[in-house]
Design an enzyme around this catalytic site. Structure first.
Site, PDB file in Angstrom:
ATOM      1  N   HIS A  69       0.835  -1.203   0.000  1.00  0.00           N
ATOM      2  CA  HIS A  69       0.000   0.000   0.000  1.00  0.00           C
ATOM      3  C   HIS A  69       0.879   1.266   0.000  1.00  0.00           C
ATOM      4  CE1 HIS A  69      -3.545   2.389   1.737  1.00  0.00           C
ATOM      5  NE2 HIS A  69      -2.511   3.197   1.947  1.00  0.00           N
ATOM      6  N   GLU A  70       1.872   1.290   0.897  1.00  0.00           N
ATOM      7  CA  GLU A  70       2.758   2.460   0.974  1.00  0.00           C
ATOM      8  C   GLU A  70       3.630   2.574  -0.270  1.00  0.00           C
ATOM      9  OE1 GLU A  70       2.369   4.728   3.156  1.00  0.00           O
ATOM     10  OE2 GLU A  70       0.930   3.527   4.290  1.00  0.00           O
ATOM     11  N   HIS A  73       1.760   4.367  -2.994  1.00  0.00           N
ATOM     12  CA  HIS A  73       1.864   5.834  -2.838  1.00  0.00           C
ATOM     13  C   HIS A  73       3.223   6.310  -3.346  1.00  0.00           C
ATOM     14  CE1 HIS A  73      -1.714   6.432  -0.457  1.00  0.00           C
ATOM     15  NE2 HIS A  73      -1.295   5.689   0.549  1.00  0.00           N
TER      16      HIS A  73
HETATM   17 ZN   LIG Z   1      -2.311   5.202   2.325  1.00  0.00          ZN
END
Ligand SMILES: [Zn+2]
Length: 379
Positions: A69-70, A73
């Site tokens: 998830h990170e 980003h």
């Molecule tokens: Zn996030």
């Protein structure tokens, strides 16, 4: 956001991966609740060892999903030329230290949405795995089911529109696009974020004694902690937006301090301490000979020398030399100076004009500058 006391795991794609010590707490909590509570109650006839094995593997895959998830980003940040320093796992999940904010609303929208989109995709993949393995291998199907479920929760939670959650960033980018005003959008999104945080705390306080919908007191306590954490983060972003707004439009020469005395490179540290620090209370020095800057010196440098050695150590031996300093120019706008300081992790930059240092910009002197202005009634 910065987290101290973390273990470095190594670099991938130039991004430092770190484990904050609080991560071990959440790792143990997740592993134990999977191995001792969830798996045994849903699948009562597995052998003991299998509960623990599946608990640990599932927990590790869960944190790998958080890292993914990170990473999502971070990769979108990279595509937009925004450097990413590190990804840290800590008690409330993961955080990517992205060095600056996006310059365009669209980039911010994509950067914020990438994380939840990645969690949704992971959830879908584990959902499919569960469908295929259902009648074939119960433990792996059970693991896939839980990971599909928890990644869905992760995506949904992050889409709550309170800054600094991803949903709050999406919300800000939309406001930003509509109003064209980045700082006002940040202020609105962070205020909504604080509202969301207080709702979390309030529902936690209600859940602790009443435990509705099968929730436990622990879920309530957890919500209170998350709310508290989010409130802190939203307030810090709000304050940052406030003072960035206050500094907007100023140039380096308007906010710099010109009272960092110039000292010659070959005086001893002892003389510097006696004559310049004790006598006049200065905290920063420009080390220069005949007006040519050779380095800068702060109390931080001086602390590295023991008192006995101050007599025999010269200023030039402990200063931060010119080739390690980034300089700025009188008419550069101060917000971009601050951005540069953040990117290179430094706290002060000399202001140079025609090869001569005419002042110094330091983070703490900016705060003093704003404070003085507000005391005199300037906005
Ligand atoms: Zn996030």
């Amino acid at each position: 956001m910065k987290l101290g006391s973390a273990f470095n795991l190594g670099k991938v794609f130039g991004i430092q991966f770190r484990l904050h010590y609080t991560w071990f707490i959440i790792f143990i909590l997740v592993t134990v609740s999977l191995s001792r509570l969830m798996f045994p109650s849903d699948y009562p006839d597995w052998p003991q060892l299998l509960y623990w094995t599946m608990g640990i593997v599932t927990s590790l895959l869960f944190f790998a999903s958080v890292v993914a998830h990170e990473l999502a980003h971070s990769l979108v940040a990279r595509i937009n030329d925004i450097p990413v320093k590190s990804i840290t796992l800590f008690i409330f999940g993961g955080v990517a230290q992205i060095t600056r904010e996006a310059k365009k609303a669209n980039a911010e929208l994509l950067m914020a949405a990438a994380g939840p989109a990645c969690s949704l995709a992971i959830s879908g993949l584990f959902g499919l795995l569960w469908l295929f393995l259902q009648g074939i291998t119960e433990p792996i199907a059970a693991m896939a089911f839980w990971l599909a479920y928890v990644n869905l929760i992760l995506a949904a939670f992050n889409l709550i529109p309170g800054f600094p959650l991803d949903g709050g960033r999406v919300f800000r980018s939309i406001l930003w696009r509509i109003t064209g005003n980045y700082r006002r959008s940040t202020r609105i999104a962070t205020q909504v974020g604080r509202g969301v945080a207080y709702l979390f705390i309030l529902s936690g306080i209600i859940i602790i004694p009443l435990h509705p919908f099968g929730l436990s007191w622990f879920d309530g306590l957890w919500l209170v902690f998350i709310g508290w954490f989010l409130e802190n983060a939203a307030s810090a972003s709000y304050r940052q937006a406030q003072w960035q707004g206050a500094l907007q439009g100023f140039t380096a020469s308007q906010v710099m301090t010109s009272d960092c005395p110039v000292v010659p490179p070959n005086i001893t540290v002892n003389r510097l301490v006696q004559e310049y620090i004790f006598a006049s209370g200065h905290h920063c020095f420009l080390v220069a000979e005949e007006g040519k800057l050779e380095g800068i010196l702060t109390l931080h440098n001086i602390k590295s020398v023991s008192q006995q050695n101050q007599e025999v150590t010269q200023v030039k031996e402990i200063m931060t030399p010119i080739n390690k300093i980034k300089v700025t120019y009188p008419n550069q706008d101060v917000l971009s100076v601050l951005g540069q300081m953040d990117e290179s992790d430094i706290n002060q930059m000399p202001v140079v004009s025609e090869g001569r240092v005419i002042g110094l910009i330091a983070r703490d002197s900016l705060i003093r500058f704003l404070h003085t202005r507000s005391q005199l009634g300037y906005r």
